[in-house]
Each structure stands twice: as C-alpha cells, then as structure tokens.
Design a protein around this motif. Structure first.
Motif, mmCIF file in Angstrom:
data_model
loop_
_atom_site.group_PDB
_atom_site.id
_atom_site.type_symbol
_atom_site.label_atom_id
_atom_site.label_comp_id
_atom_site.label_asym_id
_atom_site.label_seq_id
_atom_site.Cartn_x
_atom_site.Cartn_y
_atom_site.Cartn_z
ATOM 1 N N LYS A 144 0.837 -1.206 0.000
ATOM 2 C CA LYS A 144 0.000 0.000 0.000
ATOM 3 C C LYS A 144 0.871 1.256 0.000
ATOM 4 O O LYS A 144 0.607 2.218 -0.736
ATOM 5 C CB LYS A 144 -0.919 -0.003 1.209
ATOM 6 N N ASP A 145 1.931 1.233 0.800
ATOM 7 C CA ASP A 145 2.855 2.367 0.856
ATOM 8 C C ASP A 145 3.512 2.594 -0.506
ATOM 9 O O ASP A 145 3.631 3.731 -0.972
ATOM 10 C CB ASP A 145 3.902 2.096 1.934
ATOM 11 N N PHE A 146 3.943 1.518 -1.141
ATOM 12 C CA PHE A 146 4.571 1.636 -2.456
ATOM 13 C C PHE A 146 3.602 2.238 -3.470
ATOM 14 O O PHE A 146 3.955 3.166 -4.223
ATOM 15 C CB PHE A 146 5.035 0.263 -2.945
ATOM 16 N N VAL A 173 -4.846 8.750 -11.979
ATOM 17 C CA VAL A 173 -4.344 7.380 -11.992
ATOM 18 C C VAL A 173 -5.033 6.581 -10.889
ATOM 19 O O VAL A 173 -5.060 6.996 -9.732
ATOM 20 C CB VAL A 173 -2.817 7.343 -11.768
ATOM 21 N N GLN A 174 -5.587 5.420 -11.255
ATOM 22 C CA GLN A 174 -6.196 4.512 -10.285
ATOM 23 C C GLN A 174 -5.374 3.232 -10.188
ATOM 24 O O GLN A 174 -4.827 2.749 -11.182
ATOM 25 C CB GLN A 174 -7.633 4.149 -10.702
ATOM 26 N N ILE A 175 -5.314 2.663 -8.992
ATOM 27 C CA ILE A 175 -4.684 1.368 -8.822
ATOM 28 C C ILE A 175 -5.653 0.298 -9.324
ATOM 29 O O ILE A 175 -6.852 0.333 -9.007
ATOM 30 C CB ILE A 175 -4.307 1.106 -7.340
ATOM 31 N N PHE A 176 -5.164 -0.647 -10.121
ATOM 32 C CA PHE A 176 -6.001 -1.766 -10.567
ATOM 33 C C PHE A 176 -5.746 -2.988 -9.691
ATOM 34 O O PHE A 176 -6.644 -3.505 -9.075
ATOM 35 C CB PHE A 176 -5.757 -2.069 -12.043
ATOM 36 N N ASP A 198 -14.049 3.570 -5.028
ATOM 37 C CA ASP A 198 -13.957 2.947 -3.706
ATOM 38 C C ASP A 198 -13.235 1.594 -3.793
ATOM 39 O O ASP A 198 -12.615 1.160 -2.817
ATOM 40 C CB ASP A 198 -15.345 2.790 -3.075
ATOM 41 N N TRP A 199 -13.282 0.945 -4.955
ATOM 42 C CA TRP A 199 -12.561 -0.310 -5.152
ATOM 43 C C TRP A 199 -11.177 -0.074 -5.753
ATOM 44 O O TRP A 199 -10.248 -0.820 -5.477
ATOM 45 C CB TRP A 199 -13.347 -1.241 -6.092
ATOM 46 N N PHE A 200 -11.086 0.970 -6.574
ATOM 47 C CA PHE A 200 -9.848 1.268 -7.305
ATOM 48 C C PHE A 200 -9.500 2.739 -7.078
ATOM 49 O O PHE A 200 -9.751 3.597 -7.926
ATOM 50 C CB PHE A 200 -10.033 0.977 -8.805
ATOM 51 N N PRO A 201 -8.936 3.043 -5.908
ATOM 52 C CA PRO A 201 -8.730 4.440 -5.520
ATOM 53 C C PRO A 201 -7.804 5.200 -6.482
ATOM 54 O O PRO A 201 -6.907 4.623 -7.098
ATOM 55 C CB PRO A 201 -8.084 4.331 -4.136
ATOM 56 N N VAL A 202 -8.052 6.502 -6.560
ATOM 57 C CA VAL A 202 -7.137 7.390 -7.276
ATOM 58 C C VAL A 202 -5.885 7.552 -6.421
ATOM 59 O O VAL A 202 -5.951 7.932 -5.251
ATOM 60 C CB VAL A 202 -7.793 8.771 -7.539
#
Length: 266
Positions: free
Chosen positions: A74-76, A95-98, A258-262
C-alpha cells in the motif's frame, strides 16, 4: 515544480513500443517490497496458487490483490514514483490502482510463463494502462521477463489461457485471436539484464512471457498495475482474473473509486 521521471524519448517509446525499462528508480523500495512479499508467501490470500502441479518440478507461486492488507505494498502504491511515472507515460490526468501481483519461481523450476497479454484477463478496456515488473534482486536477461515490442497495437486481443493447465481461460473466445507466431530471436523482443531497483514497464496489451528459473536462487518479482484516463469497464461475459465479483458496473463506465482508488492526479 513536481519532478518528472521520464523524458520525451521514454514517453514516445512507451507509446510506440509498449514497453520501457526504468533504471534504479525503485532502489529505495526493494527492502520494503521484500518484507511485504514474505508476508504474502507466509499468509497467501484466496487467490494464491502454485502453477506447478507435477512433483519435483519446482514451484511457480503467484498471488494478487493484497495491497489493502499488506502495508508495504500500500505504501509503495501510494508513495513511490510508480503512479507519477504511469501518468507521465500515458499522459493521464488521474491514476487509479487496478491491482498488485507477486511471482516467485524456485531454482530449477522448468515451468514457463507463456506469452500472453494481461488485458484479456481483465474487466477493463482502454489504452492508458501500465504494469510495472520489479524483480527483488538482480536478474540476468536469460532469466528475465520478455516483452514483444509493438504487440500492444494488435487489432484484437489474444486468447488468454490458464497457466497451470494451458487450457483456454474463457469458454467463449469469439472476440479473441490466436497468438501470433513469435520467433525467439526476433529483434523486437525486449529482454534486458535487471539490477536491484530496476523495473520493466509495459502496456496491458503488450505480449510478454518469462522462462523457468535456471539460476540457483528464487526469482521473486513484484508487479503493480495502474489504469488511466481512457480505461473503462467491460463485461467479458465470464469470470475474469482478478474476478472482482459484484463490481456492479456497466460497459463503458469508469471503474469505481472505492474499489480502485485514485493514487495520483494533477
């Protein structure tokens, strides 16, 4: 002024070739990623599996979607240069995390990761995509990831398969094509020695593979995938990987935050 990590040549290279190498940008993060990696190995998620079924043929373990429970991952994702690099390469404003993904191949493992694209497995479509493949120690080119340049420009996506059985992932493959013939000596195959802190960054549509592990140490790699401005949800009609059940989206919608935060925006 915010620091830029990529130059214009690298940005154009990513657009045209679908893959670039990043030297030394994650050196300060490797110890933390190794720590998170071991947490997953010792306590896999429901997705964790070994793709080697035969005894005495080594081990090819993978697991994914752990970033919300593994603080180092999560930190990375939130604080490393990765999301900013992605934004520069794709020229995305947000940018969203997938998802995240780990790979571990024991010494002597013969099981290869077959040539494939990531996008056909996913419930998304679009061009503003990127995956970082980050080895946790030095890797020789003979033992490293290979990426076929320009393959992100194929007219259709390639049929995805199950790595453990080599069977087709979906029952209905009408929207996919057979994998093109790939000459292992093709000059368009990207293949490099990687040192600690290096990464390979490639488009979800880029064909890539990796060999078994012929070295006398485990090959461990952390991967993280981001999505940008033009990416939208697509219903593949069957379970994808990751499955993301009950996502409650319709074709053409942006992925829910909410599932794939910015994780980065300008």
């Amino acid at each position: 002024m915010k620091k830029n990590y990529l130059n214009e040549f690298q940005i154009n290279e990513y657009k045209n070739e679908g893959v670039i190498i990043l030297r030394g940008l994650f050196d300060d993060w490797i110890d933390k990623l190794q720590s998170g990696f071991e947490k997953v190995i010792n306590n896999p998620s429901e997705h964790g599996r070994d793709n080697v079924k035969e005894k005495n043929n080594g081990s090819f373990f993978e697991d994914y979607c752990n970033w919300q429970r593994i603080t180092e991952f999560k930190d990375f994702i939130e604080n490393s240069p990765a999301a900013k690099i992605f934004a520069e390469a794709t020229k995305s404003s947000s940018v969203q995390i997938f998802h995240d993904h780990i790979f571990s191949k024991d010494p002597g493992t013969t099981k290869e990761t077959p040539w494939h694209q990531d996008l056909p497995y996913y419930c998304v479509d679009g061009n503003d995509t990127g995956s970082f493949w980050i080895p946790l120690e030095n890797v020789s080119k003979e033992n490293s990831l290979k990426v076929l340049k320009k393959s992100h420009k194929l007219n259709k996506l390639v049929k995805p398969t199950k790595w453990s059985t080599n069977k087709l992932w979906y029952k209905n493959n009408n929207n996919f094509i057979e994998i093109p013939n790939i000459n292992e000596n093709d000059k368009n195959i990207f293949n490099e020695d990687l040192n600690r802190g290096d990464a390979i960054f490639f488009n979800f549509k880029s064909l890539h593979c990796s060999p078994g592990n012929k070295e006398n140490k485990p090959r461990k790699a952390f991967s993280v995938r981001f999505i940008g401005d033009d990416v939208r949800y697509i219903d593949r009609g069957e379970e994808t990987s990751p499955p993301y059940k009950n996502i409650n989206l319709h074709n053409g919608q942006k992925l829910r935050k909410d599932w794939f935060p910015v994780v980065w925006s300008n």
